[in-house]
Write an enzyme that holds these catalytic residues in place. Sequence first.
Site, PDB file in Angstrom:
ATOM      1  N   GLY A  74       0.824  -1.210   0.000  1.00  0.00           N
ATOM      2  CA  GLY A  74       0.000   0.000   0.000  1.00  0.00           C
ATOM      3  C   GLY A  74       0.848   1.247   0.000  1.00  0.00           C
ATOM      4  O   GLY A  74       2.056   1.190  -0.242  1.00  0.00           O
ATOM      5  N   ASN A  75       0.231   2.380   0.264  1.00  0.00           N
ATOM      6  CA  ASN A  75       0.988   3.622   0.379  1.00  0.00           C
ATOM      7  C   ASN A  75       0.359   4.492   1.456  1.00  0.00           C
ATOM      8  O   ASN A  75      -0.665   4.144   2.034  1.00  0.00           O
ATOM      9  CB  ASN A  75       1.065   4.331  -0.971  1.00  0.00           C
ATOM     10  CG  ASN A  75      -0.296   4.702  -1.503  1.00  0.00           C
ATOM     11  OD1 ASN A  75      -0.993   5.531  -0.918  1.00  0.00           O
ATOM     12  ND2 ASN A  75      -0.705   4.065  -2.608  1.00  0.00           N
TER      13      ASN A  75
END
Length: 400
Positions: free
Chosen positions: A208-209
């Site tokens: 993810g980020n």
Amino acid sequence: MGKPKVVLGVSGGIAAYKACELLRRLTESGHDVRVVPTASALHFVGAATWSALSGHPVSTEVWDDVHEVPHVRIGQQADLVVVAPATADTLARAAHGLADDLLTNTLLTARCPVVFAPAMHTEMWEHPATRENVATLRRRGAVVIEPAVGRLTGVDTGKGRLPEPAEIFEVCRRVLARGVAEPDLAGRHVVVSAGGTREPLDPVRFLGNRSSGKQGYALARTAAARGARVTLIAANTGLPDPAGVDVVQVGTAVQLREAVLKAASDADAVVMAAAVADFRPAAYAQGKIKKKDGQEPDPIVLVRNPDILAEISADRPRPGQVIVGFAAETDDVLANGRTKLKRKACDLLVVNEVGERKTFGSEENEAVILGADGSETPVPPGPKEALAEKVWDLVVTRLN
Ligand SMILES: Cc1cc2nc3c(=O)[nH]c(=O)nc-3n(C[C@H](O)[C@H](O)[C@H](O)COP(=O)(O)O)c2cc1C
């Protein structure tokens, strides 16, 4: 300067009680609020409540305090009129210019911005008569915010629920801050993506980020307050739905692409604020990946995700569509931004510097908006809403 004058129109829907919270938020944030309920609204919440909470007398008809000519004065003096909830009936009367009670008289005499927050059963909202009345009000410059989806009166659920008072308050605040009676995105459909995609490795893990979605939500909220119909494609944000915005929840980059392309087919502008993963794991493990005694883990093989911004900029699902991208850079911010703008072929690119504690998740942002025409618009540090307003200013010039 006195307090901004707000008229809170309340019509006869079950959600009238929620207008008490909206009233509180408005008064506590320094607005002078005059409540004008319809006679039906008083079946749900009594005049004493409106009067005590607002500090003003309350009447539904034009025949009280006639020496003050309230049927004209209240509307003339208002800086904002907000009708929440707006029933199907009140929308119809407003669209047809009827003046059969104090609220509809006020709507005819007001020259300030007007916001309607409709709430009703899905069938009433979807009826062609209501659709036409809403279209008429929007064409004339009113901001009609889309109802939320959820629990309605009785056992029913569907579209037609009054958005949360905090969200209606945000729309009012934005509309008042702009102070124009004609919302400049009225009649436009805009698509905004927000948040960060998650690319699953196995049933419990993902790549993810750090994107929180706050900038995209600020874009959606400000566009709704400027009169646009807004579709917000939200990836893993966990934020409350902004009032008047159609929210489509997605998880991965591939899902985000599908949702954006579908919504963009009739959109005037697409703003890609979501942080979309460039790569995803080549394989998805059906069961949780386990540690193996004495063995190093297998490397994660990645494959490229589709480049949605480049694809949509090349295809332009609708002629004249304005496409805006975001570039989060950690170094050589402007030079990388210019290269990215050329490569993606979008109209505007919002370039900001990001880091572990910079931009992501914060309430503030600072950016330079690069234009395909060579323009550079610096936006100083400030709330994400201020950057959002600047983006829409530049989109509006390009749409016109
Ligand atoms: C329990 C109850 C709940 C209602 N809720 C709504 C509603 O949420 N939205 C709506 O448009 N009408 C609703 N109505 C119907 C309106 O009260 C009715 O159309 C009324 O004439 C509206 O008057 P007004 O627009 O002057 O307030 C409801 C009626 C009842 C009895």
